[in-house]
Motif scaffolding. Structure first.
Motif, PDB file in Angstrom:
ATOM      1  N   ASP A  82       0.828  -1.215   0.000  1.00  0.00           N
ATOM      2  CA  ASP A  82       0.000   0.000   0.000  1.00  0.00           C
ATOM      3  C   ASP A  82       0.859   1.261   0.000  1.00  0.00           C
ATOM      4  N   GLU A 109       2.328   1.663  -3.441  1.00  0.00           N
ATOM      5  CA  GLU A 109       1.278   2.104  -4.360  1.00  0.00           C
ATOM      6  C   GLU A 109       1.039   3.609  -4.220  1.00  0.00           C
ATOM      7  N   SER A 110       0.983   4.092  -2.977  1.00  0.00           N
ATOM      8  CA  SER A 110       0.792   5.529  -2.742  1.00  0.00           C
ATOM      9  C   SER A 110       1.947   6.338  -3.310  1.00  0.00           C
TER      10      SER A 110
END
Length: 117
Positions: free
Chosen positions: A39, A42-43
């Motif tokens: 995550d 991805e950010s």
């Protein structure tokens, strides 16, 4: 969010952190001791525009695995960064919706100006 992804054993990262003097509201994440999550990566990719922009082509493993000779896709870059922390170009500094990647003088100066604004 105010966060700096760095490597505590990297002299360059240590020098940059001393120069930036991030305020106490910054979270420092040592990527060797606390791995980057999918995550988080991805950010970072959404802010930077690609996984390749986050990938360090100076990593020892990049040379050892002859990755320069291969045509790497965005998915390859993503998988490699998640596989081993040294593939992340460091430091990665996130201040709200701004991202600063790497240790070039220009990037560090921009990040410093943004931190102190």
């Amino acid at each position: 969010m105010k966060k700096i992804f760095h490597l505590s054993t990297c002299d360059t990262c240590q020098r940059i952190l001393k120069e930036l003097k991030p305020p106490s509201n910054f979270i420092l994440q040592d990527i060797k001791n606390e791995a980057i999550t999918p995550d988080q990566l991805e950010s970072m990719a959404q802010l930077s525009g690609s996984y390749e922009s986050l990938f360090s082509k100076r990593a020892r493993l990049y040379k050892e695995r002859n990755l320069k000779e291969q045509k790497l896709s965005e998915e390859d870059y993503k998988a490699l960064i998640l596989e081993h922390y040294t593939f992340l170009k460091r430091p990665v500094i996130i201040i709200d919706n701004d991202i600063f990647i790497g240790n070039s003088k220009a990037v560090v100066a921009e990040a410093k100006a943004r931190i102190n604004s």
